[in-house]
Design a protein around this motif. Structure first.
Motif, short mmCIF file in Angstrom:
data_model
loop_
_atom_site.label_atom_id
_atom_site.label_comp_id
_atom_site.label_asym_id
_atom_site.label_seq_id
_atom_site.Cartn_x
_atom_site.Cartn_y
_atom_site.Cartn_z
N GLU A 1 18.45 -12.50 -2.23
CA GLU A 1 17.74 -12.75 -1.16
C GLU A 1 16.66 -11.57 -0.97
O GLU A 1 15.44 -11.71 -0.36
CB GLU A 1 18.48 -13.04 0.02
CG GLU A 1 19.33 -14.35 0.14
CD GLU A 1 20.24 -14.60 0.98
OE1 GLU A 1 20.25 -13.52 2.00
OE2 GLU A 1 20.95 -15.30 0.94
N THR B 1 28.80 -12.37 -2.84
CA THR B 1 28.01 -12.18 -1.58
C THR B 1 27.02 -11.07 -1.90
O THR B 1 25.93 -11.06 -1.56
CB THR B 1 28.88 -11.90 -0.37
OG1 THR B 1 29.50 -10.81 -0.65
CG2 THR B 1 29.54 -13.15 0.00
N GLN C 1 24.08 -12.60 -3.78
CA GLN C 1 23.40 -13.33 -2.89
C GLN C 1 22.61 -12.58 -2.36
O GLN C 1 21.37 -12.99 -2.02
CB GLN C 1 24.34 -14.31 -2.19
CG GLN C 1 24.97 -15.51 -3.05
CD GLN C 1 25.61 -16.39 -2.06
OE1 GLN C 1 26.16 -15.85 -0.97
NE2 GLN C 1 26.22 -17.46 -2.61
N ARG C 2 23.12 -11.65 -1.74
CA ARG C 2 22.37 -10.67 -0.97
C ARG C 2 21.12 -9.99 -1.62
O ARG C 2 19.80 -9.85 -1.14
CB ARG C 2 23.28 -9.79 0.00
CG ARG C 2 23.95 -10.17 1.05
CD ARG C 2 24.79 -9.07 1.59
NE ARG C 2 25.71 -9.92 2.57
CZ ARG C 2 26.87 -9.19 3.02
NH1 ARG C 2 27.21 -7.81 2.76
NH2 ARG C 2 27.23 -9.81 4.22
#
Length: 173
Positions: free
Chosen positions: A45, A38, A41-42
């Motif tokens: 992004e 995560t 992914q953050r």
């Protein structure tokens, strides 16, 4: 006498000692955890969002660096036309010929350098004729020197090209 450190055909090369390597073991344990996934992914992004915002900010505000207005092109082209006419019609005994040729070369070089990059002007008849005339004048003075008179045939062709360029300029072409 040869130096003892030089390699000569009669000398035998010394062998180098062998390279000793240490055995190492690498153990990698790949166990993806949900927290690292995560986080990655953050981060991905965030980077993609900020890069797109920055890119659109810079792309929107970019303007062409040397975009010339039509009035500016017409004015500068008329100035160069008048310089070409006065320079090539000067008498060869005139003491100001060399300075007039130098001034013409400076103005023609700056004119060509400025307007050659404009894609909209490349298709204009006035640009093509003016470029051809400036090329002929510059080529003559580069080859034969600034005080050499332009032959009658070449002068007539240059004046004709300049006249056609001026007519095209007045018609907006």
């Amino acid at each position: 006498m040869a130096s003892p450190t030089l390699i000569t055909p009669t000398s035998t090369p010394k062998s180098l000692p062998p390279i000793k390597t240490k055995p190492t073991t690498i153990s990698v344990t790949l166990t993806p955890t949900t927290t690292t996934t995560t986080v990655h992914q953050r981060r991905r992004e965030f980077l993609s969002t900020t890069s797109s915002i920055i890119a659109t900010t810079f792309v929107i505000h970019v303007t062409p660096a040397f975009a010339a207005t039509d009035e500016e092109y017409v004015k500068e082209t008329e100035e160069v036309i008048s310089k070409v006419r006065t320079t090539i019609t000067m008498d060869k005994t005139d003491p100001n010929v060399a300075s007039a040729v130098a001034d013409l070369r400076d103005s023609s070089n700056s004119w060509v350098a400025k307007y050659r990059r404009e894609k909209a002007l490349l298709a204009r008849a006035s640009f093509r004729d003016m470029y051809s005339a400036l090329n002929a004048v510059s080529g003559h003075y580069i080859s034969f020197g600034p005080t050499a008179p332009i032959p009658a045939k070449r002068r007539a062709r240059i004046l004709e090209e300049v006249e056609v360029a001026e007519k095209s300029l007045k018609r907006g072409r």
